[in-house]
Design an enzyme around this catalytic site. Structure first.
Site, PDB file in Angstrom:
ATOM      1  N   ARG A   1       8.267  -6.329  -6.283  1.00 15.25           N
ATOM      2  CA  ARG A   1       8.681  -7.657  -5.824  1.00 15.25           C
ATOM      3  C   ARG A   1       8.406  -8.716  -6.884  1.00 15.25           C
ATOM      4  O   ARG A   1       9.182  -9.657  -7.045  1.00 15.25           O
ATOM      5  CB  ARG A   1       7.965  -7.999  -4.515  1.00 15.25           C
ATOM      6  CG  ARG A   1       8.488  -7.213  -3.317  1.00 15.25           C
ATOM      7  CD  ARG A   1       7.664  -7.432  -2.070  1.00 15.25           C
ATOM      8  NE  ARG A   1       6.410  -6.681  -2.098  1.00 15.25           N
ATOM      9  CZ  ARG A   1       5.224  -7.178  -1.799  1.00 15.25           C
ATOM     10  NH1 ARG A   1       5.104  -8.445  -1.452  1.00 15.25           N
ATOM     11  NH2 ARG A   1       4.152  -6.426  -1.836  1.00 15.25           N
TER      12      ARG A   1
ATOM     13  N   HIS B   1      -1.071  -3.684   3.482  1.00 17.37           N
ATOM     14  CA  HIS B   1      -0.082  -3.957   2.434  1.00 17.37           C
ATOM     15  C   HIS B   1       1.310  -3.875   3.047  1.00 17.37           C
ATOM     16  O   HIS B   1       1.593  -2.958   3.820  1.00 17.37           O
ATOM     17  CB  HIS B   1      -0.233  -2.932   1.314  1.00 17.37           C
ATOM     18  CG  HIS B   1       0.432  -3.309   0.032  1.00 17.37           C
ATOM     19  ND1 HIS B   1       1.808  -3.371  -0.104  1.00 17.37           N
ATOM     20  CD2 HIS B   1      -0.085  -3.646  -1.174  1.00 17.37           C
ATOM     21  CE1 HIS B   1       2.095  -3.730  -1.346  1.00 17.37           C
ATOM     22  NE2 HIS B   1       0.969  -3.899  -2.016  1.00 17.37           N
TER      23      HIS B   1
END
Length: 489
Positions: free
Chosen positions: A284, A261
């Site tokens: 995000r 990740h």
């Protein structure tokens, strides 16, 4: 023995055994209880919930009534196929069919999975965001303060522990899966405070939902992906459990497919900590951007996890720390921060993010950082095309960037997060052997399985697979139990 529920005399009838207390295990147990089958759930940890309880971005579903539109058609299926990449595209025709059936089951069952949580279990999942690798917003979370993983796990666990047919045994480490002829018949496990060589035997059909091996740094990770040695992880150190199933004939697949990740928080109080809090992809998705030390962006923050991670490792400088890590800045404006108020409150409280201004981030005033953020703000407002091809900007609202514009920032680095490989299974959650045959009396769901995600898992599909295949496993194990074991009247 320890646990959250009191053993019931009803459980003296041979129970179904669920190994693992994350969302896949709880989903399976919920269906077994629905069919009036007694359940004993075993978990090696002191507390239940697994990694699922830490999930912070949400659960995918498409189409649902919570989405901005219901015109997705097959887009979720297509996005998942694209994300699966090489392991899917290069597989044999038979193997490709199995993988496509898994993806079809996952995506087509996603609305009912979301509605099972919202309508049957009264869990709020009314907010929807678009995460990396997705062509539409489809990742659901609640509007309250609890992250989705915690909200889902605590609700299901509370419901189960009130039922006399359910018993949870924590600190119960399964050491062996029992098989007679062509059928799994139970497990053996160890409990603390007993003779270290002594085991307890439990008979019944078995659902395995023990998660992956991203935290097994010196064991399975070293065996299958030694190149990732030294990376921090979002997973606590614990052994992978796939070998237990291999011992009873289960095949494994995609074991070298490990998801790194791109955003695990670097805690200023302990920068080199080997276990890090995940900086949720929703940060995000709701508009957040990633900045290098020089204040410039380097990627479309909503590319899939593999793409963003690779770009980050290539563009950022590696730090001189005992752990292999890089460091970039995650930045949100007030619009994105407001949309993620519950997340931000927690992250700020933990010292992982802070409130500041754009000007304070630049080494010589605003300059590069201001220019970068302004260019992104212009793209978010539709005035220009984003230089990195980003099309979705979440709830970003900052338009005219000034030195005193308020932002929230935190430092992040890539972390091992999820293992796509695991035991081979089919769309019925049945575990398969090397020849593709079904191992009777054994089902699996969640991260312990392999072949569904291929090269890359889409954010939000982990909780989804736990619900979809956990419920399938629970229903199938219930039918098997009712046919072959003594049931409760």
């Amino acid at each position: 023995m320890s646990g959250l529920s009191t053993p019931s005399a009803l459980l003296q009838a041979s129970p179904a055994i669920v190994v693992g207390s994350g969302l896949a295990g709880l989903s399976a147990a919920s269906q077994l209880i629905f069919h009036h089958v007694p359940v004993v759930m075993l978990d090696r940890a002191p507390k239940p919930g697994g990694n699922s309880i830490k999930a912070s971005s949400g659960i995918n579903g498409a189409p649902t009534r919570f989405q901005p539109c219901d015109t997705e058609d097959t887009a979720f299926y297509t996005d998942t196929v694209v994300s699966a990449g090489r392991p899917l595209s290069s597989s044999t025709s038979t193997e490709r069919l199995r993988r496509e059936q898994l993806i079809a089951t996952l995506t087509q069952s996603s609305p009912s999975a979301v509605y099972w949580l919202t309508d049957d279990n009264a869990i709020d999942l009314s907010k929807v965001a678009q995460l990396g690798g997705h062509s539409h917003p489809r990742t659901h979370r609640g509007a309250g303060k609890k992250p989705p993983g915690s909200a889902i796990i605590t609700t299901l666990l509370d419901s189960l522990t009130r039922d006399p047919l359910f018993e949870l045994r924590t600190q119960a480490k399964v050491t062996k899966v029992l098989r007679e002829a062509d059928e799994v018949t139970g497990v053996e496990y160890k409990s603390p405070g007993t003779d270290p060589n002594a085991t307890t035997r439990l008979s019944g059909p078995v659902v395995f939902a023990t998660g992956g091996f991203a935290g097994d740094a010196q064991g399975m990770m070293m065996r299958y992906r030694p190149d990732l040695a030294g990376l921090p992880s979002t997973n606590d150190a614990r052994e992978g459990s796939q070998p237990l199933l291999e011992q009873v004939g289960a095949a494994v697949v995609d074991m070298d497919q490990v998801q790194v990740h791109p955003t695990g928080f670097v805690d200023p109080a302990d920068p080199a900590a080997p276990v890090k809090f995940l900086a949720a992809e929703a940060l995000r998705g709701e508009g957040g951007i990633l900045l290098l030390e020089d204040g410039k962006r380097f990627a479309n923050e909503l590319g899939n996890r593999e793409q963003v991670t690779n770009a980050l490792m290539k563009a950022a400088s590696r730090l001189e720390t005992p752990t292999r890590q890089w460091e970039v800045t995650l930045l949100l404006d007030e619009g994105a921060a407001t949309a993620l108020a519950a997340h931000l409150e927690f992250y700020v409280w933990k010292g992982l993010m802070r409130k500041t201004t754009v000007g304070e981030l630049g080494k010589t005033g605003c300059q590069t950082v201001c220019q970068t953020v302004q260019e992104y703000a212009d793209a978010a407002a539709g005035r220009t095309e984003d230089a990195f091809g980003r099309k979705a900007f979440g709830n970003w609202s900052l338009g005219d960037v000034q030195s005193d514009s308020v932002v929230y920032v935190g430092k992040v680095t890539p972390v091992t997060h999820f293992t796509m490989g695991g035991v081979v299974f089919n769309e019925y959650s049945q575990v398969l052997d090397q020849s593709g045959g079904v191992i009777r009396g054994l089902w699996a769901a969640g991260e312990v399985t392999g072949g569904l995600h291929g090269q890359n898992r889409l954010g939000g599909s982990s909780l989804l697979e736990c619900v979809v295949f956990g419920r399938i496993a629970g229903n199938a194990a219930a039918a098997f139990h009712q046919k072959h074991y003594k049931t409760v009247p």
